[in-house]
Design a protein around this motif. Structure first.
Motif, PDB file in Angstrom:
ATOM      1  N   MET A 169      15.692   1.237  30.243  1.00  0.00           N
ATOM      2  CA  MET A 169      15.869   2.659  30.458  1.00  0.00           C
ATOM      3  C   MET A 169      14.564   3.429  30.244  1.00  0.00           C
ATOM      4  O   MET A 169      14.268   4.400  30.944  1.00  0.00           O
ATOM      5  CB  MET A 169      16.937   3.172  29.489  1.00  0.00           C
ATOM      6  N   ASN A 170      13.766   2.980  29.274  1.00  0.00           N
ATOM      7  CA  ASN A 170      12.525   3.672  28.942  1.00  0.00           C
ATOM      8  C   ASN A 170      11.291   2.996  29.533  1.00  0.00           C
ATOM      9  O   ASN A 170      10.166   3.378  29.199  1.00  0.00           O
ATOM     10  CB  ASN A 170      12.392   3.776  27.419  1.00  0.00           C
ATOM     11  N   LYS A 171      11.520   1.977  30.395  1.00  0.00           N
ATOM     12  CA  LYS A 171      10.430   1.276  31.087  1.00  0.00           C
ATOM     13  C   LYS A 171       9.377   0.756  30.102  1.00  0.00           C
ATOM     14  O   LYS A 171       8.169   0.884  30.308  1.00  0.00           O
ATOM     15  CB  LYS A 171       9.785   2.187  32.131  1.00  0.00           C
ATOM     16  N   ILE A 172       9.866   0.158  28.997  1.00  0.00           N
ATOM     17  CA  ILE A 172       8.986  -0.425  27.978  1.00  0.00           C
ATOM     18  C   ILE A 172       8.842  -1.915  28.249  1.00  0.00           C
ATOM     19  O   ILE A 172       9.840  -2.624  28.432  1.00  0.00           O
ATOM     20  CB  ILE A 172       9.568  -0.199  26.566  1.00  0.00           C
ATOM     21  N   THR A 173       7.611  -2.400  28.284  1.00  0.00           N
ATOM     22  CA  THR A 173       7.368  -3.817  28.582  1.00  0.00           C
ATOM     23  C   THR A 173       6.752  -4.569  27.408  1.00  0.00           C
ATOM     24  O   THR A 173       6.567  -5.789  27.491  1.00  0.00           O
ATOM     25  CB  THR A 173       6.437  -3.955  29.794  1.00  0.00           C
ATOM     26  N   ASN A 174       6.443  -3.854  26.316  1.00  0.00           N
ATOM     27  CA  ASN A 174       5.814  -4.522  25.173  1.00  0.00           C
ATOM     28  C   ASN A 174       6.228  -3.799  23.898  1.00  0.00           C
ATOM     29  O   ASN A 174       5.954  -2.601  23.749  1.00  0.00           O
ATOM     30  CB  ASN A 174       4.289  -4.506  25.331  1.00  0.00           C
ATOM     31  N   MET A 175       6.906  -4.495  23.009  1.00  0.00           N
ATOM     32  CA  MET A 175       7.393  -3.834  21.794  1.00  0.00           C
ATOM     33  C   MET A 175       7.793  -4.873  20.747  1.00  0.00           C
ATOM     34  O   MET A 175       8.322  -5.940  21.072  1.00  0.00           O
ATOM     35  CB  MET A 175       8.606  -2.948  22.112  1.00  0.00           C
ATOM     36  N   LYS A 176       7.536  -4.538  19.505  1.00  0.00           N
ATOM     37  CA  LYS A 176       8.024  -5.338  18.374  1.00  0.00           C
ATOM     38  C   LYS A 176       8.856  -4.380  17.517  1.00  0.00           C
ATOM     39  O   LYS A 176       8.333  -3.437  16.947  1.00  0.00           O
ATOM     40  CB  LYS A 176       6.852  -5.903  17.578  1.00  0.00           C
ATOM     41  N   ARG A 177      10.154  -4.601  17.484  1.00  0.00           N
ATOM     42  CA  ARG A 177      11.042  -3.634  16.831  1.00  0.00           C
ATOM     43  C   ARG A 177      12.024  -4.325  15.893  1.00  0.00           C
ATOM     44  O   ARG A 177      12.324  -5.493  16.015  1.00  0.00           O
ATOM     45  CB  ARG A 177      11.805  -2.813  17.868  1.00  0.00           C
ATOM     46  N   TYR A 178      12.522  -3.511  14.915  1.00  0.00           N
ATOM     47  CA  TYR A 178      13.667  -3.959  14.128  1.00  0.00           C
ATOM     48  C   TYR A 178      14.738  -2.882  14.174  1.00  0.00           C
ATOM     49  O   TYR A 178      14.463  -1.704  14.422  1.00  0.00           O
ATOM     50  CB  TYR A 178      13.271  -4.315  12.692  1.00  0.00           C
ATOM     51  N   HIS A 179      15.973  -3.293  13.966  1.00  0.00           N
ATOM     52  CA  HIS A 179      17.114  -2.383  14.066  1.00  0.00           C
ATOM     53  C   HIS A 179      18.171  -2.870  13.091  1.00  0.00           C
ATOM     54  O   HIS A 179      18.573  -4.043  13.128  1.00  0.00           O
ATOM     55  CB  HIS A 179      17.659  -2.376  15.499  1.00  0.00           C
ATOM     56  N   ILE A 180      18.606  -1.993  12.190  1.00  0.00           N
ATOM     57  CA  ILE A 180      19.654  -2.317  11.225  1.00  0.00           C
ATOM     58  C   ILE A 180      20.792  -1.327  11.420  1.00  0.00           C
ATOM     59  O   ILE A 180      20.603  -0.119  11.262  1.00  0.00           O
ATOM     60  CB  ILE A 180      19.122  -2.262   9.784  1.00  0.00           C
TER      61      ILE A 180
END
Length: 475
Positions: free
Chosen positions: A151-162
């Motif tokens: 949706m946000n056209k992101i191709t490179n990311m290191k994320r965490y989600h809790i």
């Protein structure tokens, strides 16, 4: 001056959950028709009987059941404090590896979630039509992340989600399986050198489980391409790869004989094909097994299996550099039933839970899992552009269940407590052991440990108290 009555009672387990109240009435609110003419005075008794009858059919005014829905629970302050400490340890590790936090709605469009989880799609909580949108509660955090990237056209990311996720599963609260629970996800999206992000995810699992000191553990690894190659050389049509994979995934819960029976009886595989699969999926080892399979006359001729084995060999080389191969097992029985996995998959399991001294040791199964899903983002992108991804989810609820079952202790908080009253409290409430500390015990560096049932006491050096309590509480 310290009074002799300072006492701690050990070994009492917390209650498993809230008490169940009376069943909820099935009826609703009583409504009397406005069109009925006022009853004559002589008929008021009849009207009163009608009201009483109606009230009786709707539960007779009984209080609603005071309970949480099945598969959920409340968390008192002590539980929240423990969970917060666990989450802080996990987040510290995620940040150490350079991840940033995101958040997504608990609701997703139903079409976003369906078709991504294989046979587990039936466990999605679907909601009624809400203003023209068909919605569902999120099943995990991976699919929403893939939707977020597209949706946000992101191709490179290191994320965490809790965050909390929801599954319409059969809950098993003693094993840390709920319908509402937290997931702690770490994912790397983007194009990198092969197996470097995958190795980092495994390193993160190793770091977290080591830091939490839950006991001995092993991290099983496999590759979906290797599994699909095995199915192909065993004569399984490609249309049955996913359903066969879901059956193989049950090998950690069922013996091979039952898995084989399901393959033949429910999935329609021939007995010969099932037996051939069994020769492979019961293998586990390390680099030696990878080399052995690379020389396998059939697997070595399968393109998918050869690619998967080549990457698995490279992965083990990185894990050797990380110094963690002692906790890694290449296990061909590992399948992970979700449809979106495309490459390396992994799962961490505890070998000997730390809480095996309680009366009924808790069995929580896997405490972390994940893998590579290179095609998921492309399923949401209007132009089908793929973003390679790999990630891991830490089973914080299952870890919490383990820590809950550790030895509990409580203090009897009373002004000027009398020792005999405290010991009587232990007998009345079934506490098996009492630890008594007075002036003499402080001077001698010991704790007086009393067996409440037989009323025997022994002095234990303070540094040996925990081991002695555990020994006495072992079944």
């Amino acid at each position: 001056m310290l009074r002799l009555g300072q006492l701690a009672a050990a070994g009492r387990l917390l209650p498993a959950g809230p008490r169940l109240g009376p069943p909820r009435p099935s009826g609703g609110r009583v409504s009397l028709s406005r069109s009925r003419p006022p009853a004559p005075v002589g008929d008021r008794g009849f009207l009163a009987r009608q009201v009483r009858a109606a009230a009786g059919s709707s539960g007779g005014g009984r209080s609603p059941a005071l309970k949480t829905p099945k598969g959920t629970r409340d968390h008192p302050p002590a539980h929240v404090a423990l969970r917060d400490r666990l989450l802080a340890a996990v987040v510290t590790c995620f940040k150490r590896h350079g991840a940033a936090a995101i958040d997504t709605p608990v609701l997703e469009l139903r079409e976003t979630l369906t078709g991504k989880y294989g046979e587990d799609t039936k466990l999605i909580y679907e909601l009624q039509d809400q203003g023209g949108e068909l919605l569902a509660l999120r099943y995990d955090l991976t699919v929403p992340f893939a939707r977020y990237l597209a949706m946000n056209k992101i191709t490179n990311m290191k994320r965490y989600h809790i965050a909390k996720v929801y599954r319409r599963d059969n809950p098993a609260t003693t094993r840390g399986r709920y319908r509402e629970f937290y997931q702690c996800d770490f994912d790397i999206a983007g194009q990198f050198d092969p197996m470097i992000p995958d190795a980092e995810c495994l390193k993160i699992v190793h770091e977290i489980l080591s830091d939490l000191q839950l006991g001995d553990f092993i991290i099983k690894v496999n590759d979906r391409r290797i599994l699909n190659g095995v199915f192909a050389v065993c004569g399984i049509p490609e249309s049955k790869f996913i359903t066969t994979c879901s059956t193989v995934d049950k090998l950690d819960k069922m013996p091979w004989e039952e898995v084989r029976s399901e393959m033949v009886g429910e999935k329609g595989l021939s007995p010969e094909a099932a037996d051939h699969i069994g020769e492979y999926v019961q293998l586990h080892g390390g680099l030696d097994l990878i080399e052995q399979l690379l020389q396998d006359p059939k697997l070595s001729q399968n393109k998918l299996a050869k690619e998967g084995l080549g990457d698995m060999k490279l992965l083990f080389e990185y894990l050797t550099l990380f110094g963690i191969t002692g906790k890694i097992s290449f296990d061909l029985s590992l399948a992970r039933g979700l449809d979106y996995y495309t490459g390396v998959i992994f799962e961490a399991v505890l070998l000997q839970p730390e809480n095996d001294h309680v009366e009924e040791p808790v069995s929580v199964g896997s405490v972390a899992g994940g893998g590579r899903y290179d095609g998921l983002v492309g399923m949401f992108d209007p132009k089908g552009r793929k973003v390679p991804c790999v990630g891991v989810s830490i089973g914080i609820e299952r870890i919490f269940s383990i820590l809950e079952q550790r030895v509990k202790a409580e203090m009897l908080y009373k002004k000027d407590p009398k020792l005999l009253k405290q010991l009587q409290y232990c007998e009345d409430t079934g506490i098996p052991l009492a630890a008594i500390i007075g002036e003499q015990e402080l001077t001698d560096g010991v704790v007086k440990l009393r067996d409440v049932a037989i009323r025997e006491e022994v002095d234990i050096p303070r540094e040996k108290l925990v081991d002695e309590i555990r020994r006495r509480l072992e079944p």
